[in-house]
Design an enzyme around this catalytic site. Sequence first.
Site, mmCIF file in Angstrom:
data_model
loop_
_atom_site.group_PDB
_atom_site.id
_atom_site.type_symbol
_atom_site.label_atom_id
_atom_site.label_comp_id
_atom_site.label_asym_id
_atom_site.label_seq_id
_atom_site.Cartn_x
_atom_site.Cartn_y
_atom_site.Cartn_z
ATOM 1 C CB THR A 54 162.672 54.610 17.939
ATOM 2 O OG1 THR A 54 163.135 54.414 16.610
ATOM 3 C CG2 THR A 54 163.096 53.412 18.788
ATOM 4 C CE LYS B 248 165.432 50.530 15.637
ATOM 5 N NZ LYS B 248 165.456 52.013 15.764
ATOM 6 C CE LYS C 84 166.293 50.511 25.831
ATOM 7 N NZ LYS C 84 165.793 51.829 25.462
#
Lengths: 293, 293, 293, 293
Positions: D95, D170, D238
């Site tokens: 990721t 995502k 975030k």
Amino acid sequence: MEVGFLGLGIMGKAMATNLLRHGYRVTVWNRTIAKCQELVALGATVGETPAAVVAKCRYTIAMLSDPSAALSVVFDKDGVLEQIGDGKGYIDMSTVDAATSSKISEAVKQKGGAFIEAPVSGSKKPAEDGQLVILAAGDKTLYDEMVPAFDVLGKNSFFLGEIGNGAKMKLVVNMIMGSMMNSLSEGLCLADKSGLSPQTLLDVLDLGAIANPMFKLKGPAMLQGSYSPAFPLKHQQKDMRLALALGDENAVSMPVSAAANEAFKKARSLGLGDLDFSAVYEVVKGAGGSGQA
Amino acid sequence: MEVGFLGLGIMGKAMATNLLRHGYRVTVWNRTIAKCQELVALGATVGETPAAVVAKCRYTIAMLSDPSAALSVVFDKDGVLEQIGDGKGYIDMSTVDAATSSKISEAVKQKGGAFIEAPVSGSKKPAEDGQLVILAAGDKTLYDEMVPAFDVLGKNSFFLGEIGNGAKMKLVVNMIMGSMMNSLSEGLCLADKSGLSPQTLLDVLDLGAIANPMFKLKGPAMLQGSYSPAFPLKHQQKDMRLALALGDENAVSMPVSAAANEAFKKARSLGLGDLDFSAVYEVVKGAGGSGQA
Amino acid sequence: MEVGFLGLGIMGKAMATNLLRHGYRVTVWNRTIAKCQELVALGATVGETPAAVVAKCRYTIAMLSDPSAALSVVFDKDGVLEQIGDGKGYIDMSTVDAATSSKISEAVKQKGGAFIEAPVSGSKKPAEDGQLVILAAGDKTLYDEMVPAFDVLGKNSFFLGEIGNGAKMKLVVNMIMGSMMNSLSEGLCLADKSGLSPQTLLDVLDLGAIANPMFKLKGPAMLQGSYSPAFPLKHQQKDMRLALALGDENAVSMPVSAAANEAFKKARSLGLGDLDFSAVYEVVKGAGGSGQA
Amino acid sequence: MEVGFLGLGIMGKAMATNLLRHGYRVTVWNRTIAKCQELVALGATVGETPAAVVAKCRYTIAMLSDPSAALSVVFDKDGVLEQIGDGKGYIDMSTVDAATSSKISEAVKQKGGAFIEAPVSGSKKPAEDGQLVILAAGDKTLYDEMVPAFDVLGKNSFFLGEIGNGAKMKLVVNMIMGSMMNSLSEGLCLADKSGLSPQTLLDVLDLGAIANPMFKLKGPAMLQGSYSPAFPLKHQQKDMRLALALGDENAVSMPVSAAANEAFKKARSLGLGDLDFSAVYEVVKGAGGSGQA
């Protein structure tokens, strides 16, 4: 011109005084009749009851503390309704809800009288200085006849159409005011956390295109955590709730006002409801209600 | 007092003119050198290059159109850097981002010079009238030395601390302004849909505690769907985005500003980005961008 | 066990059928008495009036279309009240507001009867399959006695305490559902505008931690702009309004739900109120109501 | 089929094991080379360096802890770049942000190799069970060739187009998840303050159209104030920030997500950033960070 005046509280006394000073003959009544003496000294006559005042005067103004007082003066024994009728006008300048206003309006009109609601924007000082803003609605003819008196009492008066519109206008104004108070709070907090002086932000704001009396008056007190309640937060939140409900009724989407309302609700949940509405600053800061009244 | 002045656009010309009128000896430079003639007629001297101006003057002010011009005047051949040094001060009054400002500051200081950023609030008219608001940051000693000149150029100047704080202060002010514009839009729309006159709302607002020049100036144009871009909506939204990012950095939760930002984004998505930021009113009204510039 | 059943609409018919299939003796009544025949074929007895049903049965269930039908069946001539009393229970499974429920509860209790409100979550299919979720409140003893019947009608029943709590629980659930529908809409729109396939987003969502039947069912239809009203948007918005009002009453700040509510209001203002509540996707997309029912 | 596998952390070890079990010949490498022994016992071969693995295998998968490890394995001495080239494919399942992914993609393609990013949704357990969801983007041909291996590693894989789309997908999913967590928190709080049991609300939710694994898993822990960080709140915030920024770039207005983001920011400001993202419930409750990890 002869006018009746019911209710000599802080506001009413100042307003009746101004009418006397501008040459009006004024017949006053107050629940505590002793309060009339000061105005008698200035030339007023005293009426024994609301009904007696209405019997004597073509126009009767009321300035009462709340809806229940406004209803009582009209509907109780010796009340306005007993003498109101053809050729007489009743002007209620108290701040009441739309339902109260409608009820009085219906009753007065059924007797053949004319009625306007005329809530004001402004408190003690503007009342004394004849600088109120008058938000009138109801009988247009009566409004036109009252304009000279309104010119004595206020710096401006508006005729807003049907009964209820005075209250609605106040809601819209207070809604904008509530959102602005949140904007200011967020700006002060952002300045503070970003290494800028919140006081300097107030100074800069006061020199620019969005300078306004509220920021100038409330800002410095907010920075000191001082929230002496000129307008209690719980009343501000109630007005935002009612303004949002008015928007819901008319399918007006108002996301900024809705966000501001939630901040005021958070303030209430933290026990800040009795402080000034500027105490919403405490919510933005993330404090748990450390402000003082 | 002798000062250099780089950049004679609309703002710069007005500012340099004011300095001359108040007895300053001014050496001017402009990329298109012909533009200097008007100021020579008022008593100015011409410098051939930015470097030549700095060589001659203890203090040099710049007022340039954008970050790239601000960098070019400093770092290019014959630029400010070639002559700046001990005992000389450079004052950049252009509106630039923090990174540009920092880059110039570092370079000037490395040569031994002093630097302040001093972006202004206010446009052509305030510049001509010496009524700008000056948001200075950087070298405090240089700021103090410049105060007399700032007093000529603006109605007020602020020293805000370290480099970058001038830009930050503008972001905070613009964020509050953007939320207020949304509040006004929601209020106007609520009034309209509730049977009140939006123009009367403007009149009532202008008499009360939240009266401000922006509502007075923009309100009537908004009601006419006229959005001539004094401050383009896309720039307002950019400033709100940056202010919210500043809040994110410092963990400041600002739900009202966030809601206002989303409304400006919606306006952008409807193609209103080049209109005045007051065109957010079209979003609140639910229209699909029918406003005109 | 013998039970009465008042109201044989889509829901009521399915529910009474299930009771018969599980061996209950059921006495049915419907305003249009002909509708009873189908159930008679399955073994039901017919009662001439609500009063007659109550006279015959210890427990009587009602499943009516709206508050006015729910009140009429109780308070009108030949209504429930005429026969309810000691040792008898009345179970209203209609979806009504708290005031209606309280009024019925008071009246039944005054006659000596027991009462529970028991609104359900689930529509036609779950009613047929005995898979409703039953949100009961009021008399705990009566609830306990009804559990075997509830086990036939639903996959689960809850006893929530005092009268009104059934309606409140539905509001809370629907509020969460409304916010989730907005979240999904925002995500689909963001995917689309960012170059991702919204259908793929649905596929990814369905494999992860937030997979849920609503996303799976509504998502694909939303992408086709198909909003056949399973739950009309105006009812969803009404429930969010009531949930927010409940929050206001209890000083619960709910900014996400408030933002979602404003989006539903915007949808209403665009004329989407009669479409499915998933039509809020049109608002997020910025369209002007192009969806179809 | 022969594949290389770089990185044998918790995820990588489980994934490489699954490949071996399904008959793949696997050459593994890990920074701490001892970690390879377990896989050698299952039939793996060891490569001395990333370059050596790539030299030997047509396809090399990487599963590394963060962007810096992902870059290091490619660009350092003895890295992937030294041996990648025509006819070889590199699959990064770590990721990482879009910039990191683009940098690796450019470098691999310049050498003549093929590249896909393929971040996964799911953690240890799904990795062991071959139940990951794989979000792939980049070279379509390489993706097609990898599908058999992806079928071993995950329950589903998606090809999302150009490099960066895996990360974007995502973000969108996590944005929806973050808003839903706020909706749940508001609902739990409203239930609690309105006299309903929050646990019962969870039970009711779990039986209805919006039942989902996250509510089921996190809800009970939230009611106990237990926020052991499966996904830290600061990372959730975030991702919402980045999703909102993506929306800003593409002019997508997302007021519900924006409101949710501000709640997460408030949670950060109260020091809850290292707890699980479900700790936003503390903000809605109005507590000052009393939760525990």
